[in-house]
Design a protein around this motif. Sequence first.
Motif, short mmCIF file in Angstrom:
data_model
loop_
_atom_site.label_atom_id
_atom_site.label_comp_id
_atom_site.label_asym_id
_atom_site.label_seq_id
_atom_site.Cartn_x
_atom_site.Cartn_y
_atom_site.Cartn_z
N GLY A 96 22.00 13.40 -44.52
CA GLY A 96 20.64 13.89 -44.37
C GLY A 96 20.56 15.36 -44.01
N SER A 97 21.69 16.04 -43.96
CA SER A 97 21.70 17.46 -43.57
C SER A 97 21.09 18.33 -44.64
N SER A 98 20.45 19.39 -44.18
CA SER A 98 19.88 20.40 -45.06
C SER A 98 20.85 21.57 -45.15
N PRO A 99 20.62 22.51 -46.07
CA PRO A 99 21.45 23.71 -46.10
C PRO A 99 21.45 24.45 -44.75
N LEU A 100 20.30 24.48 -44.09
CA LEU A 100 20.23 25.12 -42.76
C LEU A 100 21.16 24.44 -41.76
N ASP A 101 21.17 23.12 -41.78
CA ASP A 101 22.05 22.36 -40.87
C ASP A 101 23.51 22.69 -41.13
N ARG A 102 23.90 22.71 -42.41
CA ARG A 102 25.32 22.94 -42.75
C ARG A 102 25.76 24.35 -42.36
N VAL A 103 24.89 25.33 -42.57
CA VAL A 103 25.23 26.71 -42.19
C VAL A 103 25.37 26.81 -40.67
N LYS A 104 24.47 26.18 -39.94
CA LYS A 104 24.54 26.20 -38.48
C LYS A 104 25.83 25.54 -38.00
N ARG A 105 26.17 24.37 -38.57
CA ARG A 105 27.40 23.66 -38.21
C ARG A 105 28.65 24.50 -38.47
N SER A 106 28.59 25.35 -39.50
CA SER A 106 29.76 26.15 -39.86
C SER A 106 30.05 27.25 -38.84
N GLY A 110 24.42 34.33 -38.41
CA GLY A 110 23.18 34.83 -38.99
C GLY A 110 22.27 33.71 -39.47
N MET A 111 21.29 34.10 -40.24
CA MET A 111 20.32 33.15 -40.77
C MET A 111 20.67 32.80 -42.22
N MET A 112 20.59 31.53 -42.54
CA MET A 112 20.81 31.09 -43.91
C MET A 112 19.64 31.59 -44.76
N MET A 113 19.96 32.20 -45.91
CA MET A 113 18.92 32.78 -46.76
C MET A 113 18.63 31.91 -47.99
N GLY A 114 19.67 31.34 -48.61
CA GLY A 114 19.46 30.55 -49.81
C GLY A 114 20.70 29.79 -50.21
N GLU A 115 20.51 28.83 -51.10
CA GLU A 115 21.62 28.01 -51.61
C GLU A 115 21.38 27.73 -53.08
N ASN A 116 22.41 27.94 -53.89
CA ASN A 116 22.40 27.55 -55.30
C ASN A 116 23.46 26.49 -55.50
N ILE A 117 23.14 25.49 -56.29
CA ILE A 117 24.09 24.41 -56.57
C ILE A 117 24.11 24.14 -58.07
N SER A 118 25.21 23.53 -58.52
CA SER A 118 25.31 23.18 -59.93
C SER A 118 26.33 22.07 -60.11
N GLU A 119 26.06 21.21 -61.06
CA GLU A 119 26.97 20.15 -61.51
C GLU A 119 27.24 20.45 -62.97
N THR A 120 28.49 20.79 -63.31
CA THR A 120 28.75 21.25 -64.66
C THR A 120 30.24 21.16 -65.00
N TYR A 121 30.56 21.41 -66.25
CA TYR A 121 31.93 21.59 -66.69
C TYR A 121 32.20 23.06 -66.99
N GLU A 122 31.21 23.91 -66.70
CA GLU A 122 31.29 25.33 -67.04
C GLU A 122 32.08 26.12 -66.01
N THR A 123 32.51 27.30 -66.43
CA THR A 123 33.24 28.19 -65.54
C THR A 123 32.29 28.76 -64.49
N MET A 165 26.80 27.96 -53.84
CA MET A 165 26.73 29.32 -53.32
C MET A 165 25.71 29.32 -52.19
N VAL A 166 26.09 29.89 -51.06
CA VAL A 166 25.18 30.00 -49.91
C VAL A 166 25.11 31.47 -49.52
N THR A 167 23.90 31.95 -49.27
CA THR A 167 23.74 33.33 -48.80
C THR A 167 23.15 33.34 -47.41
N GLY A 168 23.48 34.37 -46.66
CA GLY A 168 22.99 34.51 -45.29
C GLY A 168 22.78 35.96 -44.95
N GLY A 169 22.05 36.18 -43.85
CA GLY A 169 21.79 37.55 -43.42
C GLY A 169 21.52 37.62 -41.94
#
Length: 169
Positions: A96-106, A110-123, A165-169
């Motif tokens: 049930g964790s959000s990107p904010l939770d995972r960044v905090k746990r890590s 700083g503050m979590m800014m954004g997260e991009n995800i993908s499921e693919t066979y691409e590079t 990909m996770v970004t923070g600031g």
Amino acid sequence: MSRLIILAFAALFALSACETAGPRLGPDGKPLPQVYRISAGNKSKIQLRVLDSVNTLRDAAGAPRLNLNAQLTAAAATHSRDMSVQNRPWHFGSDGSSPLDRVKRSGYPGMMMGENISETYETELETLSAWMGKPDTRAVILDPNAKDMGFAWHQDKNGKIWWTMVTGG
């Protein structure tokens, strides 16, 4: 005569080896995806290639360059593995964790800014290109307030890759 037949078969065999096979095409006429296998030794190369590519895109957009951050990368790696376990690309963890939770746990300070995800066979670069093609994921990459980036993946045995990909600031 038998010498001529042997010579003819040898020539046919040699010519058949010269045939070039083009990419396999799907029903839509587009090339079918190829499995992109990532070896353990390529981890830092892939991360640096993505960081360089992201910073080139940010330079062109007038945004400050990002630094690769170990805590954000750990949060990204955890989420990539978890998406694989859940067998679905989405921003919430199996707990049930959000990107904010995972960044905090890590332990990222700083503050979590954004997260991009993908499921693919691409590079990784094809995935980055796909993210740049969509306004919401492009905004994460080019966010001028971001200072740090984490980037990781998990590859299943069948070759499918779960990129995060996770970004923070």
